[in-house]
Design a protein around this motif. Structure first.
Motif, PDB file in Angstrom:
ATOM      1  N   MET A 134      45.318 -27.030  49.415  1.00 42.41           N
ATOM      2  CA  MET A 134      45.598 -26.648  48.036  1.00 42.41           C
ATOM      3  C   MET A 134      45.612 -27.869  47.114  1.00 42.41           C
ATOM      4  O   MET A 134      45.176 -27.795  45.970  1.00 42.41           O
ATOM      5  CB  MET A 134      46.941 -25.923  47.959  1.00 42.41           C
ATOM      6  CG  MET A 134      46.952 -24.519  48.536  1.00 42.41           C
ATOM      7  SD  MET A 134      45.938 -23.327  47.615  1.00 42.41           S
ATOM      8  CE  MET A 134      44.514 -23.200  48.699  1.00 42.41           C
ATOM      9  N   TYR A 135      46.103 -28.996  47.620  1.00 47.79           N
ATOM     10  CA  TYR A 135      46.182 -30.185  46.781  1.00 47.79           C
ATOM     11  C   TYR A 135      44.792 -30.766  46.489  1.00 47.79           C
ATOM     12  O   TYR A 135      44.519 -31.185  45.361  1.00 47.79           O
ATOM     13  CB  TYR A 135      47.055 -31.254  47.441  1.00 47.79           C
ATOM     14  CG  TYR A 135      47.189 -32.506  46.625  1.00 47.79           C
ATOM     15  CD1 TYR A 135      47.916 -32.503  45.425  1.00 47.79           C
ATOM     16  CD2 TYR A 135      46.585 -33.697  47.024  1.00 47.79           C
ATOM     17  CE1 TYR A 135      48.032 -33.652  44.660  1.00 47.79           C
ATOM     18  CE2 TYR A 135      46.710 -34.859  46.266  1.00 47.79           C
ATOM     19  CZ  TYR A 135      47.428 -34.826  45.092  1.00 47.79           C
ATOM     20  OH  TYR A 135      47.544 -35.967  44.318  1.00 47.79           O
ATOM     21  N   HIS A 136      43.915 -30.758  47.476  1.00 42.86           N
ATOM     22  CA  HIS A 136      42.621 -31.421  47.304  1.00 42.86           C
ATOM     23  C   HIS A 136      41.510 -30.482  46.837  1.00 42.86           C
ATOM     24  O   HIS A 136      40.561 -30.950  46.185  1.00 42.86           O
ATOM     25  CB  HIS A 136      42.203 -32.095  48.615  1.00 42.86           C
ATOM     26  CG  HIS A 136      43.021 -33.309  48.949  1.00 42.86           C
ATOM     27  ND1 HIS A 136      42.804 -34.531  48.368  1.00 42.86           N
ATOM     28  CD2 HIS A 136      44.063 -33.468  49.801  1.00 42.86           C
ATOM     29  CE1 HIS A 136      43.678 -35.409  48.842  1.00 42.86           C
ATOM     30  NE2 HIS A 136      44.453 -34.795  49.707  1.00 42.86           N
ATOM     31  N   ILE A 137      41.598 -29.198  47.151  1.00 42.13           N
ATOM     32  CA  ILE A 137      40.526 -28.267  46.769  1.00 42.13           C
ATOM     33  C   ILE A 137      41.051 -27.165  45.861  1.00 42.13           C
ATOM     34  O   ILE A 137      40.399 -26.797  44.881  1.00 42.13           O
ATOM     35  CB  ILE A 137      39.854 -27.657  48.021  1.00 42.13           C
ATOM     36  CG1 ILE A 137      39.141 -28.754  48.817  1.00 42.13           C
ATOM     37  CG2 ILE A 137      38.868 -26.561  47.621  1.00 42.13           C
ATOM     38  CD1 ILE A 137      38.422 -28.235  50.056  1.00 42.13           C
ATOM     39  N   GLY A 138      42.231 -26.620  46.165  1.00 41.69           N
ATOM     40  CA  GLY A 138      42.774 -25.517  45.383  1.00 41.69           C
ATOM     41  C   GLY A 138      42.103 -24.199  45.730  1.00 41.69           C
ATOM     42  O   GLY A 138      41.355 -24.083  46.703  1.00 41.69           O
ATOM     43  N   GLY A 139      42.386 -23.192  44.905  1.00 43.00           N
ATOM     44  CA  GLY A 139      41.850 -21.860  45.150  1.00 43.00           C
ATOM     45  C   GLY A 139      42.934 -20.937  45.673  1.00 43.00           C
ATOM     46  O   GLY A 139      44.100 -21.017  45.271  1.00 43.00           O
ATOM     47  N   ILE A 140      42.546 -20.043  46.586  1.00 38.34           N
ATOM     48  CA  ILE A 140      43.473 -19.079  47.175  1.00 38.34           C
ATOM     49  C   ILE A 140      43.457 -19.229  48.682  1.00 38.34           C
ATOM     50  O   ILE A 140      42.391 -19.318  49.297  1.00 38.34           O
ATOM     51  CB  ILE A 140      43.097 -17.627  46.802  1.00 38.34           C
ATOM     52  CG1 ILE A 140      43.393 -17.364  45.319  1.00 38.34           C
ATOM     53  CG2 ILE A 140      43.852 -16.618  47.656  1.00 38.34           C
ATOM     54  CD1 ILE A 140      43.004 -15.975  44.858  1.00 38.34           C
ATOM     55  N   TYR A 141      44.647 -19.263  49.264  1.00 39.11           N
ATOM     56  CA  TYR A 141      44.771 -19.178  50.715  1.00 39.11           C
ATOM     57  C   TYR A 141      45.474 -17.862  51.042  1.00 39.11           C
ATOM     58  O   TYR A 141      46.472 -17.509  50.399  1.00 39.11           O
ATOM     59  CB  TYR A 141      45.578 -20.335  51.298  1.00 39.11           C
ATOM     60  CG  TYR A 141      45.896 -20.108  52.762  1.00 39.11           C
ATOM     61  CD1 TYR A 141      44.997 -20.504  53.743  1.00 39.11           C
ATOM     62  CD2 TYR A 141      47.060 -19.456  53.153  1.00 39.11           C
ATOM     63  CE1 TYR A 141      45.258 -20.255  55.081  1.00 39.11           C
ATOM     64  CE2 TYR A 141      47.323 -19.196  54.481  1.00 39.11           C
ATOM     65  CZ  TYR A 141      46.425 -19.599  55.443  1.00 39.11           C
ATOM     66  OH  TYR A 141      46.681 -19.338  56.760  1.00 39.11           O
ATOM     67  N   ILE A 142      44.949 -17.139  52.051  1.00 33.09           N
ATOM     68  CA  ILE A 142      45.575 -15.900  52.491  1.00 33.09           C
ATOM     69  C   ILE A 142      45.439 -15.800  54.012  1.00 33.09           C
ATOM     70  O   ILE A 142      44.374 -16.102  54.569  1.00 33.09           O
ATOM     71  CB  ILE A 142      44.950 -14.659  51.789  1.00 33.09           C
ATOM     72  CG1 ILE A 142      45.685 -13.384  52.200  1.00 33.09           C
ATOM     73  CG2 ILE A 142      43.462 -14.559  52.039  1.00 33.09           C
ATOM     74  CD1 ILE A 142      45.298 -12.174  51.356  1.00 33.09           C
ATOM     75  N   ILE A 193      53.130 -30.243  42.847  1.00 32.81           N
ATOM     76  CA  ILE A 193      54.040 -29.674  43.844  1.00 32.81           C
ATOM     77  C   ILE A 193      53.496 -29.870  45.258  1.00 32.81           C
ATOM     78  O   ILE A 193      54.248 -30.103  46.206  1.00 32.81           O
ATOM     79  CB  ILE A 193      54.322 -28.172  43.577  1.00 32.81           C
ATOM     80  CG1 ILE A 193      55.507 -27.721  44.448  1.00 32.81           C
ATOM     81  CG2 ILE A 193      53.097 -27.315  43.849  1.00 32.81           C
ATOM     82  CD1 ILE A 193      56.011 -26.344  44.123  1.00 32.81           C
ATOM     83  N   TYR A 194      52.170 -29.820  45.407  1.00 28.46           N
ATOM     84  CA  TYR A 194      51.597 -30.014  46.746  1.00 28.46           C
ATOM     85  C   TYR A 194      51.568 -31.489  47.132  1.00 28.46           C
ATOM     86  O   TYR A 194      51.601 -31.819  48.315  1.00 28.46           O
ATOM     87  CB  TYR A 194      50.211 -29.387  46.812  1.00 28.46           C
ATOM     88  CG  TYR A 194      50.301 -27.881  46.900  1.00 28.46           C
ATOM     89  CD1 TYR A 194      50.787 -27.265  48.041  1.00 28.46           C
ATOM     90  CD2 TYR A 194      49.920 -27.078  45.828  1.00 28.46           C
ATOM     91  CE1 TYR A 194      50.891 -25.893  48.117  1.00 28.46           C
ATOM     92  CE2 TYR A 194      50.020 -25.696  45.896  1.00 28.46           C
ATOM     93  CZ  TYR A 194      50.507 -25.115  47.043  1.00 28.46           C
ATOM     94  OH  TYR A 194      50.626 -23.748  47.127  1.00 28.46           O
TER      95      TYR A 194
END
Length: 338
Positions: A134-142, A193-194
């Motif tokens: 999330m910190y380096h690429i971002g987007g959505i994780y599920i 935050i990440y």
């Protein structure tokens, strides 16, 4: 007890109470929220879910992880649902364990060398990887065992519309009891935050006596809960919480918990059967109270009961007049020589 001793005892008790209250206040101060909670509710999703005017800041990519690139049969329905519902709006990427290892080694070499490779459980590496991701690429994780009844673009569009001027956005679902969950998260790349998450992971890299607590607190949802509470929000770096009612109604799950151990199953059994177990404990407490009260009454009765009764005392008790004790005493009296 002398008056001086009574005063000393009272002063000690008051001192202990003051120390206890100060300890409670200290703990509350340490774990206080650094910023007010900013929620995403149903009204926000209905209002902004389909708007197109906000500047896109969250990358339109969905991340999922597994040991290999193959999808397990038990999660095929959720994975296919995520891919079909969001086709055209999002790029889809699946990360294997070897991909995760290489990504963390390249992007966070210090964390990789000092902490990541030393984790005892795969689940710790998976949890920490999603923060680096999330910190380096971002987007959505599920998670692979999760899917949603509505397109994920509605959550992203709502997040961007609620804070149109903020360059850093993040979203966590609320846990039903306490804190946040991490099986569905969204963020812009570079969110502070990440960065805080990654910097704090080495400090939480410990074994916390129980496998389940170790997973949750070293890198899992409990770790994320503390970090979210400690994070200081501004208008330029926003963290929003998806209300639990929306998360439980809009998302659905299949069988997960591949990392669960026996301690986890035991904890979950207690959690889901807490009302019934509480009833059993209340009944047991009542029976124990009756038992100990009976013992106290019996001991007090024995302490006031004479060890040997004379004939006059026996005659005073109607229940003892025809008792074997009276007959024995009468026989003893008759057998004595005049």
């Amino acid at each position: 007890m002398s008056i001086r001793r009574k005063r000393t005892t009272m002063c000690i008790c008051i001192f202990i109470i003051i120390i206890f209250l100060l300890l409670i206040q200290t703990v509350r101060y340490i774990f206080r929220r650094r910023s007010p909670i900013k929620y995403v509710d149903e009204a926000d999703l209905s209002r902004f879910g389909n708007v197109s005017w906000p500047q896109q800041r969250i990358p339109r990519v969905i991340h999922q992880t597994y040991r290999t690139y193959d999808v397990p049969e038990i999660w095929n329905s959720t994975v296919q649902s995520v891919m079909k519902m969001n086709a055209g709006d999002f790029e889809y990427r699946r990360w294997s364990h070897s991909d995760m290892d290489a990504f963390v080694r390249q992007r966070e070499p210090d964390f990789y060398r000092n902490t990541f490779v030393h984790y005892a459980y795969d689940m710790q590496r998976i949890d920490s990887f999603r923060y680096v991701l999330m910190y380096h690429i971002g987007g959505i994780y599920i998670d692979m065992d999760s899917a949603c009844y509505r397109p994920l673009r509605e959550f992203v569009a709502t997040l961007e519309a609620l804070d149109p001027s903020s360059p850093y956005l993040a979203l966590f679902p609320a846990e039903d009891a306490f804190g946040v969950q991490t099986d569905f998260i969204a963020a812009t790349p570079g969110h502070p935050i990440y960065k805080q998450f990654i910097s704090q992971l080495p400090l939480f890299h410990h074994y916390f006596l129980i496998h389940h607590i170790t997973i949750l607190l070293s890198a899992g949802p409990l770790f994320a809960t503390f970090q979210e509470r400690f994070f200081r929000q501004t208008d330029q770096q926003v963290v929003r919480i998806l209300k639990n009612k929306i998360y439980t109604t809009e998302f659905w799950k299949t069988n997960g918990g591949t990392w669960f151990g026996r301690d986890t199953l035991f904890i979950l059994y207690i959690y889901y059967n807490s009302k019934r177990l509480l009833g059993y404990l209340i009944i047991l407490a009542i029976w124990l109270a009756i038992f100990f009260i009976g013992i106290i009454i019996y001991r007090r009765w024995r302490s006031h009961c004479p060890k040997s009764l004379t004939m006059i005392q026996v005659n005073q008790y109607p229940l003892l007049k025809n008792s074997p004790l009276r007959l024995i005493r009468l026989k003893q009296k008759e057998s004595r020589p005049e």
